[in-house]
Write an enzyme that holds these catalytic residues in place. Structure first.
Site, PDB file in Angstrom:
ATOM      1  N   HIS A 104       0.828  -1.210   0.000  1.00  0.00           N
ATOM      2  CA  HIS A 104       0.000   0.000   0.000  1.00  0.00           C
ATOM      3  C   HIS A 104       0.857   1.253   0.000  1.00  0.00           C
ATOM      4  O   HIS A 104       2.042   1.202   0.340  1.00  0.00           O
ATOM      5  CB  HIS A 104      -0.909   0.017   1.240  1.00  0.00           C
ATOM      6  CG  HIS A 104      -2.081  -0.900   1.143  1.00  0.00           C
ATOM      7  ND1 HIS A 104      -1.986  -2.259   1.399  1.00  0.00           N
ATOM      8  CD2 HIS A 104      -3.366  -0.672   0.801  1.00  0.00           C
ATOM      9  CE1 HIS A 104      -3.172  -2.816   1.218  1.00  0.00           C
ATOM     10  NE2 HIS A 104      -4.031  -1.878   0.858  1.00  0.00           N
TER      11      HIS A 104
ATOM     12  N   LYS B 237      -0.856   4.944   4.522  1.00  0.00           N
ATOM     13  CA  LYS B 237      -1.806   4.041   5.184  1.00  0.00           C
ATOM     14  C   LYS B 237      -1.402   3.909   6.651  1.00  0.00           C
ATOM     15  O   LYS B 237      -0.225   3.697   6.957  1.00  0.00           O
ATOM     16  CB  LYS B 237      -1.806   2.674   4.488  1.00  0.00           C
ATOM     17  CG  LYS B 237      -2.839   1.717   5.058  1.00  0.00           C
ATOM     18  CD  LYS B 237      -3.011   0.502   4.176  1.00  0.00           C
ATOM     19  CE  LYS B 237      -3.891  -0.561   4.819  1.00  0.00           C
ATOM     20  NZ  LYS B 237      -5.244  -0.079   5.106  1.00  0.00           N
TER      21      LYS B 237
HETATM   22  P1  NAP Z   1      -7.212  10.061   4.314  1.00  0.00           P
HETATM   23  O1  NAP Z   1      -6.952  10.573   2.950  1.00  0.00           O
HETATM   24  O2  NAP Z   1      -6.212  10.348   5.394  1.00  0.00           O
HETATM   25  O3  NAP Z   1      -8.632  10.639   4.757  1.00  0.00           O
HETATM   26  C1  NAP Z   1      -9.123  10.530   6.066  1.00  0.00           C
HETATM   27  C2  NAP Z   1     -10.269  11.508   6.223  1.00  0.00           C
HETATM   28  O4  NAP Z   1     -10.839  11.331   7.511  1.00  0.00           O
HETATM   29  C3  NAP Z   1      -9.874  12.984   6.123  1.00  0.00           C
HETATM   30  O5  NAP Z   1     -10.930  13.664   5.468  1.00  0.00           O
HETATM   31  C4  NAP Z   1      -9.812  13.414   7.588  1.00  0.00           C
HETATM   32  O6  NAP Z   1     -10.065  14.775   7.771  1.00  0.00           O
HETATM   33  C5  NAP Z   1     -10.947  12.604   8.139  1.00  0.00           C
HETATM   34  N1  NAP Z   1     -10.917  12.371   9.587  1.00  0.00           N
HETATM   35  C6  NAP Z   1      -9.891  11.976  10.360  1.00  0.00           C
HETATM   36  N2  NAP Z   1     -10.298  11.806  11.628  1.00  0.00           N
HETATM   37  C7  NAP Z   1     -11.623  12.092  11.612  1.00  0.00           C
HETATM   38  C8  NAP Z   1     -12.629  12.141  12.613  1.00  0.00           C
HETATM   39  N3  NAP Z   1     -12.347  11.839  13.892  1.00  0.00           N
HETATM   40  N4  NAP Z   1     -13.890  12.482  12.262  1.00  0.00           N
HETATM   41  C9  NAP Z   1     -14.181  12.812  10.985  1.00  0.00           C
HETATM   42  N5  NAP Z   1     -13.272  12.809   9.997  1.00  0.00           N
HETATM   43  C10 NAP Z   1     -12.026  12.459  10.327  1.00  0.00           C
HETATM   44  O7  NAP Z   1      -7.416   8.484   4.314  1.00  0.00           O
HETATM   45  P2  NAP Z   1      -7.888   7.532   3.109  1.00  0.00           P
HETATM   46  O8  NAP Z   1      -6.735   7.112   2.299  1.00  0.00           O
HETATM   47  O9  NAP Z   1      -9.061   8.153   2.447  1.00  0.00           O
HETATM   48  O10 NAP Z   1      -8.338   6.240   3.909  1.00  0.00           O
HETATM   49  C11 NAP Z   1      -9.388   6.292   4.879  1.00  0.00           C
HETATM   50  C12 NAP Z   1      -9.624   4.890   5.431  1.00  0.00           C
HETATM   51  O11 NAP Z   1     -10.158   4.071   4.391  1.00  0.00           O
HETATM   52  C13 NAP Z   1      -8.370   4.153   5.936  1.00  0.00           C
HETATM   53  O12 NAP Z   1      -8.702   3.406   7.084  1.00  0.00           O
HETATM   54  C14 NAP Z   1      -8.021   3.221   4.778  1.00  0.00           C
HETATM   55  O13 NAP Z   1      -7.295   2.077   5.176  1.00  0.00           O
HETATM   56  C15 NAP Z   1      -9.406   2.855   4.325  1.00  0.00           C
HETATM   57  N6  NAP Z   1      -9.527   2.331   2.958  1.00  0.00           N
HETATM   58  C16 NAP Z   1     -10.450   1.370   2.756  1.00  0.00           C
HETATM   59  C17 NAP Z   1     -10.692   0.873   1.498  1.00  0.00           C
HETATM   60  C18 NAP Z   1     -11.774  -0.151   1.318  1.00  0.00           C
HETATM   61  O14 NAP Z   1     -12.005  -0.600   0.169  1.00  0.00           O
HETATM   62  N7  NAP Z   1     -12.479  -0.548   2.357  1.00  0.00           N
HETATM   63  C19 NAP Z   1      -9.954   1.342   0.404  1.00  0.00           C
HETATM   64  C20 NAP Z   1      -8.996   2.334   0.633  1.00  0.00           C
HETATM   65  C21 NAP Z   1      -8.815   2.832   1.913  1.00  0.00           C
HETATM   66  P3  NAP Z   1      -8.890  15.870   7.648  1.00  0.00           P
HETATM   67  O15 NAP Z   1      -8.307  15.702   6.277  1.00  0.00           O
HETATM   68  O16 NAP Z   1      -9.609  17.126   7.808  1.00  0.00           O
HETATM   69  O17 NAP Z   1      -7.925  15.537   8.732  1.00  0.00           O
END
Ligand code: NAP
Length: 265
Positions: free
Chosen positions: A153, A157
């Site tokens: 990844h 991550k």
């Molecule tokens: P990211 O770009 O870091 O985005 C995280 C988001 O969550 C940002 O908008 C952040 O806000 C917000 N956030 C953080 N803490 C929060 C809280 N307490 N309340 C509300 N919002 C909050 O991460 P990402 O790459 O999108 O990944 C997010 C998650 O999805 C991870 O756990 C990843 O492993 C997972 N994922 C899952 C899949 C799947 O198919 N299931 C695929 C890819 C990723 P700010 O930017 O304002 O800090």
């Protein structure tokens, strides 16, 4: 029309979900939550036309304000349990893509959802190809029980090993057990702790974190004079969107917890 609020709306995954929801005629985006860009228009923040919806930073208040039928959560492993509790307590259905929940936490959330007569859907991976990769790995395991997983990844991550690798390892372990076959005993002595990776359900899992990767996994089966590699690559976060949209549309069909996209395919 299903009304949808995206938690983590300005994140890498959340912003793709916002675009996919807006593009679907059966869905209506009613709000977005994130910790930064509060008060700014969601569209402006993620580089799409003006939406008329401002980002808020308080999930509970957002639920009261926008009354969504479904919340989609792509936030952080540290925040997801609390987020899910808030939504389910308020009687709001959830689609969870955020990884890092333990089996015990999933079970707790499932019980809460059942008690509140709402639905929670959790998938460690929303891509159709990844679901098929897990299915094929499960099929191969009784015939080739010696197996290791490499998951790769992007370096932002936050959790390791990935939820997909844990799910794959558990499926393989179940398939081996059902077929009454076992892997050969690993007699390697590690001269450095961690050299053989983490062990999930008896299967070594190796996590690679590097810029350039999105989400990739190889399941390596070894046999007598032969190797089978099942490999899946998500090259763009758009690959997860058909699964997310499907889950939003199906989540309300069953009260309580549903775990894994295969249940909707
Ligand atoms: P990211 O770009 O870091 O985005 C995280 C988001 O969550 C940002 O908008 C952040 O806000 C917000 N956030 C953080 N803490 C929060 C809280 N307490 N309340 C509300 N919002 C909050 O991460 P990402 O790459 O999108 O990944 C997010 C998650 O999805 C991870 O756990 C990843 O492993 C997972 N994922 C899952 C899949 C799947 O198919 N299931 C695929 C890819 C990723 P700010 O930017 O304002 O800090």
């Amino acid at each position: 029309m299903i009304s949808v609020l995206v938690n983590g709306a300005d994140g890498r995954m959340g912003s793709e979900v916002v675009k996919a929801v807006i593009a679907d005629p059966e869905l209506r985006l009613v709000g977005g939550v994130s910790l930064s860009h509060v008060g700014e228009d969601i569209g402006t923040v993620i580089g799409i036309p003006y939406t008329g919806l401002c980002i808020v930073d308080d999930l509970k208040k957002a639920l009261q304000l926008y009354q969504p039928q479904v919340v989609v959560d792509f936030t952080t492993p540290a925040a997801i349990y609390k987020n899910a509790e808030i939504c389910l307590q308020q009687g709001v259905n959830m689609v969870v893509g955020t990884t890092g929940l333990t089996a015990a936490q999933r079970e707790q959330l499932g019980k809460l959802a059942t008690a509140k007569e709402v639905s929670i859907f959790i998938a460690p991976n929303f891509s159709i190809g990844a679901v098929l990769m897990m299915r094929f790995a499960k099929e191969a395991a009784p015939y080739l029980p010696d197996v290791e997983i490499i998951e790769l990844h992007h370096n932002n991550k936050l959790d390791a090993p990935s939820g997909t690798s844990i799910m794959t390892a558990n499926y393989i372990a179940e398939a081996r057990q059902a077929a009454k076959v076992e892997a050969a005993v690993d007699r390697t002595q590690e001269s450095l702790a961690g050299a053989r990776g983490a062990t999930v359900a008896g299967i070594p899992v190796h996590s690679v974190r590097l810029p350039g990767y999105v989400a990739h996994q190889q399941v390596l089966f070894g046999g007598y004079g032969e190797l089978l590699t099942i490999r899946h690559d998500s090259l763009d976060r758009k690959s997860f969107m058909p699964g997310v949209i499907l889950a939003i549309k199906k989540v309300q069909t069953k009260i309580g917890l549903t775990f894994g996209l295969e249940h909707y395919l």
